[in-house]
Design a protein around this motif. Structure first.
Motif, PDB file in Angstrom:
ATOM      1  N   GLU A  96       0.822  -1.207   0.000  1.00  0.00           N
ATOM      2  CA  GLU A  96       0.000   0.000   0.000  1.00  0.00           C
ATOM      3  C   GLU A  96       0.856   1.258   0.000  1.00  0.00           C
ATOM      4  O   GLU A  96       0.531   2.240  -0.680  1.00  0.00           O
ATOM      5  N   GLU A 114     -11.239  -6.362  -6.145  1.00  0.00           N
ATOM      6  CA  GLU A 114     -11.375  -6.350  -4.684  1.00  0.00           C
ATOM      7  C   GLU A 114     -10.058  -6.508  -3.933  1.00  0.00           C
ATOM      8  O   GLU A 114      -9.760  -5.746  -3.015  1.00  0.00           O
ATOM      9  N   THR A 115      -9.249  -7.523  -4.294  1.00  0.00           N
ATOM     10  CA  THR A 115      -8.006  -7.746  -3.557  1.00  0.00           C
ATOM     11  C   THR A 115      -6.961  -6.672  -3.854  1.00  0.00           C
ATOM     12  O   THR A 115      -5.938  -6.611  -3.190  1.00  0.00           O
ATOM     13  N   ARG A 117      -7.915  -3.565  -3.707  1.00  0.00           N
ATOM     14  CA  ARG A 117      -8.598  -2.425  -3.063  1.00  0.00           C
ATOM     15  C   ARG A 117      -9.226  -1.481  -4.097  1.00  0.00           C
ATOM     16  O   ARG A 117      -9.347  -0.287  -3.861  1.00  0.00           O
ATOM     17  N   HIS A 123      -5.617   3.555  -0.352  1.00  0.00           N
ATOM     18  CA  HIS A 123      -4.738   2.405  -0.598  1.00  0.00           C
ATOM     19  C   HIS A 123      -3.844   2.618  -1.820  1.00  0.00           C
ATOM     20  O   HIS A 123      -2.829   1.951  -1.975  1.00  0.00           O
TER      21      HIS A 123
END
Length: 202
Positions: A96, A114-115, A117, A123
């Protein structure tokens, strides 16, 4: 008898496109220029790298740019994790921090879902400041979850080969030392986290 009656199957060329989609020369030139001029470009690799078997091409681009490679879940191991430019997903906070630090992201074969972000702040970097080049062979994924500055409809393996040839023209103009220095800062964090994981393994 027809081919279908004889075997029950058709040759791939009889029911789908078999030639890879290629980026235009203008797109390749623009992408190379953006990457060469960036302060700290990073590569976000998705499963498209795996499907295209573009592992060697990914490594060559990372090396010539001295750009770190972060991945989606579907592309874990796309770049050997022993490579200093590889930043595996196990280093969640480091991922991140690097996503926020980069001023230009080269996204390859990833919808940024999704994974990842969804490519959103906090992020990732602010899209008004962090530029993105996205390459995918599916037009529906370009710019879907994170705004793009250059959307390229292309097979990633074909694109990376073309990009590498174009980047050779810029090697003397890229501030590689600065990129390595920034990367070294992140590598210290990576090494520290690796030691913590190794202690747990012992």
């Amino acid at each position: 008898k027809s081919d279908f009656i004889e075997s029950g199957f058709l040759e791939p060329s009889r029911y789908r496109r078999t030639e890879p989609i290629s980026a235009s020369s203008t797109q390749v030139q623009r992408a190379a220029k953006m990457l060469a001029e960036a302060n700290f470009p990073m590569i976000h690799a998705g499963s498209g790298i795996v499907h295209a078997l573009a592992f060697e091409e990914l490594e060559k681009i990372a090396e010539i740019l001295q750009a770190p490679v972060l991945t989606s879940w579907g592309a874990r191991g796309a770049l050997c994790e022993k490579n200093r430019l590889s930043v595996p997903m196990v280093y969640i906070e480091l991922n991140e921090e690097m996503r926020k630090k980069s001023d230009l992201v080269l996204t390859l074969g990833s919808r940024i879902s999704e994974t990842d972000r969804w490519g959103k702040v906090p992020h990732w970097g602010d899209p008004t400041k962090q530029k993105m080049i996205q390459v995918d062979e599916d037009d529906e994924y370009l710019g879907r979850n994170k705004p793009v500055d250059l959307a390229i409809l292309s097979d990633v393996k074909t694109f990376l080969n073309d990009l590498y040839e174009e980047l050779k023209k810029y090697t003397s103009n890229m501030d590689i030392d600065s990129r390595k220095s920034t990367m070294d800062t992140f590598l210290k964090i990576k090494d520290k986290e690796r030691k913590k994981l190794d202690e747990k393994l012992e």
